[in-house]
Scaffold this motif. Sequence first.
Motif, mmCIF file in Angstrom:
data_model
loop_
_atom_site.group_PDB
_atom_site.id
_atom_site.type_symbol
_atom_site.label_atom_id
_atom_site.label_comp_id
_atom_site.label_asym_id
_atom_site.label_seq_id
_atom_site.Cartn_x
_atom_site.Cartn_y
_atom_site.Cartn_z
ATOM 1 N N THR A 112 0.832 -1.209 0.000
ATOM 2 C CA THR A 112 0.000 0.000 0.000
ATOM 3 C C THR A 112 0.864 1.256 0.000
ATOM 4 O O THR A 112 0.624 2.197 -0.767
ATOM 5 C CB THR A 112 -0.941 0.000 1.224
ATOM 6 O OG1 THR A 112 -2.003 -0.931 0.987
ATOM 7 C CG2 THR A 112 -1.555 1.371 1.463
ATOM 8 N N HIS A 113 1.870 1.276 0.861
ATOM 9 C CA HIS A 113 2.729 2.460 0.975
ATOM 10 C C HIS A 113 3.446 2.747 -0.345
ATOM 11 O O HIS A 113 3.529 3.905 -0.777
ATOM 12 C CB HIS A 113 3.746 2.258 2.093
ATOM 13 C CG HIS A 113 4.740 3.366 2.215
ATOM 14 N ND1 HIS A 113 4.402 4.630 2.637
ATOM 15 C CD2 HIS A 113 6.071 3.394 1.946
ATOM 16 C CE1 HIS A 113 5.478 5.393 2.629
ATOM 17 N NE2 HIS A 113 6.502 4.673 2.211
ATOM 18 N N LYS A 116 0.480 3.255 -3.275
ATOM 19 C CA LYS A 116 -0.584 4.233 -3.012
ATOM 20 C C LYS A 116 -1.941 3.699 -3.492
ATOM 21 O O LYS A 116 -2.807 4.455 -3.914
ATOM 22 C CB LYS A 116 -0.300 5.589 -3.681
ATOM 23 C CG LYS A 116 1.096 6.130 -3.449
ATOM 24 C CD LYS A 116 1.405 6.315 -1.982
ATOM 25 C CE LYS A 116 2.807 6.928 -1.796
ATOM 26 N NZ LYS A 116 3.272 6.832 -0.402
ATOM 27 N N ARG A 117 -2.128 2.386 -3.379
ATOM 28 C CA ARG A 117 -3.384 1.756 -3.821
ATOM 29 C C ARG A 117 -3.958 0.885 -2.697
ATOM 30 O O ARG A 117 -4.028 -0.333 -2.802
ATOM 31 C CB ARG A 117 -3.123 0.926 -5.082
ATOM 32 C CG ARG A 117 -2.761 1.799 -6.279
ATOM 33 C CD ARG A 117 -2.178 1.025 -7.429
ATOM 34 N NE ARG A 117 -3.063 -0.041 -7.911
ATOM 35 C CZ ARG A 117 -2.800 -0.774 -8.992
ATOM 36 N NH1 ARG A 117 -1.705 -0.557 -9.704
ATOM 37 N NH2 ARG A 117 -3.632 -1.717 -9.365
#
Length: 201
Positions: A112-113, A116-117
């Motif tokens: 995620t980091h 960015k999803r």
Amino acid sequence: MSDTVIRHDFEAPNAFTQAELGWEAWLEPLPLDELTERHYEGLVDKGRANSPYFRLLVRDPDILGARTRTDNDIFYNERGGLTRALRELSAASASRTNGCIFCASVHSRFATHKSKRPDDVQRLLDEGPAGQQDDPQWRAVIDASVALTVIPDAFGPEHVRQLREAGLDDLAIIDAINGAAFFNWANRLMLSLGEPTPPAA
């Protein structure tokens, strides 16, 4: 090393999450005050001494040192090949398939980091690897990672073709395979030595 199994009074998490979980060993980790310079060499990163998992593995510092250097090269060496986000996705896919809640939480959080999803990563956790992923590279990396995880013989030319058709070159394909293969092994080791603990309050 004590051969007494440690009993804990917490209820281990039983759902996949991106929250930061803890982990407790079923056997006694090496106490911090017993770590020698040789142990710290095996840890590679001295900060890992704070982890009960690594303090358990550091009882064999040479093996842990080789394991950690391999891990670091697979995930942090970005001189070409797969993006860091897709490397983390590969590890998260293997961990989700193996049922390793702790490793899935770590690598989904990194995925995620780096990407960015968060919604796409959470869908992997909630729906499993078969859940909808519209990005061809994500789909290809997840499918290849799952095939390697279920049984290595399930991974075949069709997965390499899918990865290549999604735009990945040979080095990126090797990175995807390495990420899944490493966590195939790492999940099984962690699952046999302890259990995740709830997020800190």
